[in-house]
Design a protein around this motif. Sequence first.
Motif, PDB file in Angstrom:
ATOM      1  N   SER A 145     -10.305   0.753 -21.132  1.00 18.23           N
ATOM      2  CA  SER A 145      -9.978   2.292 -20.818  1.00 18.23           C
ATOM      3  C   SER A 145     -11.577   2.913 -20.841  1.00 18.23           C
ATOM      4  O   SER A 145     -12.348   2.100 -20.962  1.00 18.23           O
ATOM      5  CB  SER A 145      -9.379   3.016 -21.780  1.00 18.23           C
ATOM      6  N   MET A 146     -11.520   4.096 -20.342  1.00 15.25           N
ATOM      7  CA  MET A 146     -12.624   4.726 -20.033  1.00 15.25           C
ATOM      8  C   MET A 146     -12.554   6.352 -20.589  1.00 15.25           C
ATOM      9  O   MET A 146     -11.640   6.955 -20.334  1.00 15.25           O
ATOM     10  CB  MET A 146     -13.142   4.786 -18.685  1.00 15.25           C
ATOM     11  N   VAL A 147     -13.682   6.776 -21.432  1.00 15.58           N
ATOM     12  CA  VAL A 147     -13.535   8.362 -21.327  1.00 15.58           C
ATOM     13  C   VAL A 147     -15.012   8.942 -20.943  1.00 15.58           C
ATOM     14  O   VAL A 147     -16.243   8.236 -21.002  1.00 15.58           O
ATOM     15  CB  VAL A 147     -13.621   8.418 -22.940  1.00 15.58           C
ATOM     16  N   VAL A 148     -14.975  10.002 -20.085  1.00 18.35           N
ATOM     17  CA  VAL A 148     -16.027  10.513 -19.740  1.00 18.35           C
ATOM     18  C   VAL A 148     -16.641  11.879 -20.217  1.00 18.35           C
ATOM     19  O   VAL A 148     -15.765  12.855 -20.544  1.00 18.35           O
ATOM     20  CB  VAL A 148     -15.985  10.980 -18.346  1.00 18.35           C
ATOM     21  N   ARG A 149     -17.613  12.108 -20.782  1.00 14.58           N
ATOM     22  CA  ARG A 149     -18.118  13.330 -21.329  1.00 14.58           C
ATOM     23  C   ARG A 149     -19.137  14.051 -20.532  1.00 14.58           C
ATOM     24  O   ARG A 149     -20.307  13.522 -20.333  1.00 14.58           O
ATOM     25  CB  ARG A 149     -18.691  13.201 -22.670  1.00 14.58           C
ATOM     26  N   PRO A 150     -18.897  15.175 -19.897  1.00 11.71           N
ATOM     27  CA  PRO A 150     -19.905  15.795 -18.919  1.00 11.71           C
ATOM     28  C   PRO A 150     -21.047  16.317 -20.127  1.00 11.71           C
ATOM     29  O   PRO A 150     -20.739  16.733 -20.907  1.00 11.71           O
ATOM     30  CB  PRO A 150     -19.209  17.133 -18.490  1.00 11.71           C
ATOM     31  N   VAL A 151     -22.278  15.852 -19.574  1.00 13.64           N
ATOM     32  CA  VAL A 151     -23.315  16.335 -20.479  1.00 13.64           C
ATOM     33  C   VAL A 151     -24.476  16.789 -19.382  1.00 13.64           C
ATOM     34  O   VAL A 151     -24.541  16.723 -18.320  1.00 13.64           O
ATOM     35  CB  VAL A 151     -24.013  15.276 -21.223  1.00 13.64           C
ATOM     36  N   ASP A 152     -25.389  17.567 -20.027  1.00 14.35           N
ATOM     37  CA  ASP A 152     -26.726  18.038 -18.952  1.00 14.35           C
ATOM     38  C   ASP A 152     -27.211  17.130 -18.192  1.00 14.35           C
ATOM     39  O   ASP A 152     -27.651  15.714 -18.775  1.00 14.35           O
ATOM     40  CB  ASP A 152     -27.819  18.749 -19.902  1.00 14.35           C
ATOM     41  N   GLY A 153     -27.229  17.186 -16.896  1.00 10.90           N
ATOM     42  CA  GLY A 153     -27.887  16.136 -16.031  1.00 10.90           C
ATOM     43  C   GLY A 153     -26.878  14.982 -15.606  1.00 10.90           C
ATOM     44  O   GLY A 153     -27.369  14.106 -14.959  1.00 10.90           O
ATOM     45  N   GLY A 154     -25.480  15.013 -15.948  1.00 15.22           N
ATOM     46  CA  GLY A 154     -24.642  13.959 -15.721  1.00 15.22           C
ATOM     47  C   GLY A 154     -23.495  13.692 -16.748  1.00 15.22           C
ATOM     48  O   GLY A 154     -22.820  14.855 -17.110  1.00 15.22           O
ATOM     49  N   SER A 155     -23.015  12.572 -16.784  1.00 10.73           N
ATOM     50  CA  SER A 155     -21.968  11.967 -17.686  1.00 10.73           C
ATOM     51  C   SER A 155     -22.586  11.149 -18.708  1.00 10.73           C
ATOM     52  O   SER A 155     -23.154   9.864 -18.169  1.00 10.73           O
ATOM     53  CB  SER A 155     -21.000  11.665 -16.873  1.00 10.73           C
ATOM     54  N   LEU A 156     -22.048  10.899 -19.687  1.00  9.66           N
ATOM     55  CA  LEU A 156     -21.809  10.088 -21.034  1.00  9.66           C
ATOM     56  C   LEU A 156     -20.476   9.310 -20.505  1.00  9.66           C
ATOM     57  O   LEU A 156     -19.521  10.012 -20.793  1.00  9.66           O
ATOM     58  CB  LEU A 156     -21.819  10.278 -21.960  1.00  9.66           C
ATOM     59  N   VAL A 157     -20.558   7.968 -20.339  1.00  6.06           N
ATOM     60  CA  VAL A 157     -19.200   7.069 -20.207  1.00  6.06           C
ATOM     61  C   VAL A 157     -19.092   6.285 -21.102  1.00  6.06           C
ATOM     62  O   VAL A 157     -20.008   5.342 -21.735  1.00  6.06           O
ATOM     63  CB  VAL A 157     -19.204   6.513 -18.596  1.00  6.06           C
ATOM     64  N   TYR A 158     -17.953   6.189 -21.800  1.00  6.12           N
ATOM     65  CA  TYR A 158     -17.544   5.037 -22.748  1.00  6.12           C
ATOM     66  C   TYR A 158     -16.587   4.277 -22.336  1.00  6.12           C
ATOM     67  O   TYR A 158     -15.450   4.683 -21.951  1.00  6.12           O
ATOM     68  CB  TYR A 158     -16.877   5.853 -24.083  1.00  6.12           C
ATOM     69  N   VAL A 159     -17.006   2.819 -22.141  1.00  3.96           N
ATOM     70  CA  VAL A 159     -15.896   1.863 -21.563  1.00  3.96           C
ATOM     71  C   VAL A 159     -15.400   0.923 -22.870  1.00  3.96           C
ATOM     72  O   VAL A 159     -16.211   0.246 -23.464  1.00  3.96           O
ATOM     73  CB  VAL A 159     -16.665   1.104 -20.742  1.00  3.96           C
ATOM     74  N   VAL A 180     -17.198  -0.976 -27.550  1.00  2.00           N
ATOM     75  CA  VAL A 180     -17.533   0.218 -26.637  1.00  2.00           C
ATOM     76  C   VAL A 180     -18.799   0.118 -25.957  1.00  2.00           C
ATOM     77  O   VAL A 180     -19.802  -0.110 -26.715  1.00  2.00           O
ATOM     78  CB  VAL A 180     -17.457   1.526 -27.369  1.00  2.00           C
ATOM     79  N   ALA A 181     -18.927   0.185 -24.678  1.00  2.00           N
ATOM     80  CA  ALA A 181     -20.069   0.133 -23.860  1.00  2.00           C
ATOM     81  C   ALA A 181     -20.302   1.616 -23.348  1.00  2.00           C
ATOM     82  O   ALA A 181     -19.313   2.036 -22.985  1.00  2.00           O
ATOM     83  CB  ALA A 181     -20.111  -0.641 -22.634  1.00  2.00           C
ATOM     84  N   THR A 182     -21.686   1.900 -23.749  1.00  2.00           N
ATOM     85  CA  THR A 182     -21.992   3.547 -23.336  1.00  2.00           C
ATOM     86  C   THR A 182     -22.982   3.602 -22.404  1.00  2.00           C
ATOM     87  O   THR A 182     -23.949   2.823 -22.598  1.00  2.00           O
ATOM     88  CB  THR A 182     -22.542   3.952 -24.746  1.00  2.00           C
ATOM     89  N   TYR A 183     -22.641   4.363 -21.414  1.00  2.00           N
ATOM     90  CA  TYR A 183     -23.561   4.648 -20.019  1.00  2.00           C
ATOM     91  C   TYR A 183     -23.905   6.015 -20.139  1.00  2.00           C
ATOM     92  O   TYR A 183     -23.282   7.018 -20.439  1.00  2.00           O
ATOM     93  CB  TYR A 183     -23.022   4.241 -19.005  1.00  2.00           C
ATOM     94  N   PHE A 184     -24.994   6.331 -19.619  1.00  2.00           N
ATOM     95  CA  PHE A 184     -25.488   7.601 -19.115  1.00  2.00           C
ATOM     96  C   PHE A 184     -25.423   7.474 -17.517  1.00  2.00           C
ATOM     97  O   PHE A 184     -25.935   6.750 -17.010  1.00  2.00           O
ATOM     98  CB  PHE A 184     -26.691   8.133 -19.476  1.00  2.00           C
ATOM     99  N   VAL A 185     -24.508   8.325 -16.679  1.00  2.00           N
ATOM    100  CA  VAL A 185     -24.714   8.524 -15.290  1.00  2.00           C
ATOM    101  C   VAL A 185     -25.353   9.554 -14.860  1.00  2.00           C
ATOM    102  O   VAL A 185     -24.623  10.637 -14.786  1.00  2.00           O
ATOM    103  CB  VAL A 185     -23.068   8.182 -14.714  1.00  2.00           C
ATOM    104  N   PRO A 186     -26.451   9.577 -14.172  1.00  2.00           N
ATOM    105  CA  PRO A 186     -27.371  10.736 -13.722  1.00  2.00           C
ATOM    106  C   PRO A 186     -26.459  11.194 -12.630  1.00  2.00           C
ATOM    107  O   PRO A 186     -25.844  10.703 -11.857  1.00  2.00           O
ATOM    108  CB  PRO A 186     -28.488  10.467 -13.598  1.00  2.00           C
ATOM    109  N   LEU A 187     -26.388  12.719 -12.307  1.00  2.00           N
ATOM    110  CA  LEU A 187     -25.702  13.184 -11.208  1.00  2.00           C
ATOM    111  C   LEU A 187     -26.201  12.595 -10.007  1.00  2.00           C
ATOM    112  O   LEU A 187     -27.398  12.538  -9.508  1.00  2.00           O
ATOM    113  CB  LEU A 187     -26.273  14.500 -11.179  1.00  2.00           C
ATOM    114  N   GLY A 188     -25.387  11.834  -9.241  1.00  2.00           N
ATOM    115  CA  GLY A 188     -25.683  11.538  -7.896  1.00  2.00           C
ATOM    116  C   GLY A 188     -26.404  10.015  -8.096  1.00  2.00           C
ATOM    117  O   GLY A 188     -26.845   9.486  -7.058  1.00  2.00           O
ATOM    118  N   LYS A 189     -26.343   9.512  -9.108  1.00  2.00           N
ATOM    119  CA  LYS A 189     -27.064   8.331  -9.315  1.00  2.00           C
ATOM    120  C   LYS A 189     -26.501   7.134  -9.976  1.00  2.00           C
ATOM    121  O   LYS A 189     -25.367   7.380 -10.412  1.00  2.00           O
ATOM    122  CB  LYS A 189     -28.644   8.756 -10.118  1.00  2.00           C
TER     123      LYS A 189
END
Length: 400
Positions: A145-159, A180-189
């Motif tokens: 499963s996944m959870v997304v948290r909007p943060v400044d500059g993009g999203s924190l994603v918890y897989v 849990v694998a944690t990612y930062f996904v910058p806007l558009g990147k």
Amino acid sequence: SVRARALAAAIAAVTLTAVIAASGAFAWWRSLQPPTFSPSRVPYALGACRAFEEPVGADGYRAAASPAFGPWLLGADVGVSARLADGRMLWTFGDTLRSPDGRATTAVRNSMVIAGQGRRRVVLAPDRRAVIPDRPDGVGYWPMSMVVRPVDGGSLVYVFAQRVRGREIAFAFTNLGPAVATYFVPLGKPPELISVTDLGVDSPSRTTVGWGAATSASDDGYVYVFGTANPEEPLVFGWSVRVARTEPADLVNPRAWEYWTGEEWSPSPDASAPVIAAEGGVSQTFSVIERDGQWYAISKRDGDLGSELAVWAAPMPGGPFTDPVSVGRIPNDDEPSILRYMPLAHPEARQSSPRHMMVSVSRNSLDPLVLANFPRLYRPFFVDIELPPQPSERALAPRG
């Protein structure tokens, strides 16, 4: 007796099928050298750009999944999805077939796709292996499963993923617990890997609760984390469900979670009580969604061995859940050697109507040659289901 021997053989066959269906494994797995990464953010890359128009409902997604995704994703199972802060859809898959040289088919334990803004691209780790890297001891990760948290500059994603140890012997795989694998996904990147955190010690017992089998972020500010367990009793193929809640910032810290006891929230995971029983229960990995103040668990009844796609409804994430309502059939015996398992809901996708929910169903085969020759069979297929009416709507429905 002959009947007893036949029943024993049937149970043995069912047990083997359960292992295959639950794991999404395939016979030609080859062990990979473990990748290494820095504890700081690791930037990932994106594969070749392919034109993409966001689909609507199951019909649209079936058409979108038909063309080739390119050599980095010939086929895969699971297919967990989430909507990023910039509007793109992030998809994470389990065991993935690929052929980057156009000849030999290899496998990694997980993969990722980003689709949106007119493009669909496969996410590539720096070493071109699994996007959730294997542990140094070879243990890998299957997304749940996944959870997304909007943060400044993009999203924190918890897989949320389950740890798995496998050998080259066909289907000899052991689940060891969640991570849990944690990612930062910058806007558009593309994503950047932050960390991979194992939750708890390795445990091969199915009675150990696999937290993160489903997750759901609510308007009340909590993320609800659902866990599944099987009592390992004869002829009980379903999985029971428990629920915890946490502030989004504490998703990687189970010590800060609260666990539903059936009456109240407790800081002790040992106090958690099943909200759905194992007998007639869900698959090991399933979905829970919230819609119009109602909560719905969506899965196969009796786990992946079952034939019914079912929905359990409740007024709150801690229940009480209704008896399952059948909303479709996804049996494993319609076609020789083809397995259908792990239905997952996609509430962030564009639905075909307000009452419908798009659900993906993974496919696999008992025959490795089937997938080797037809890797597109090893992709989820999509169906639209109609959610059961809420209790107030059922009370107003005409009788007869």
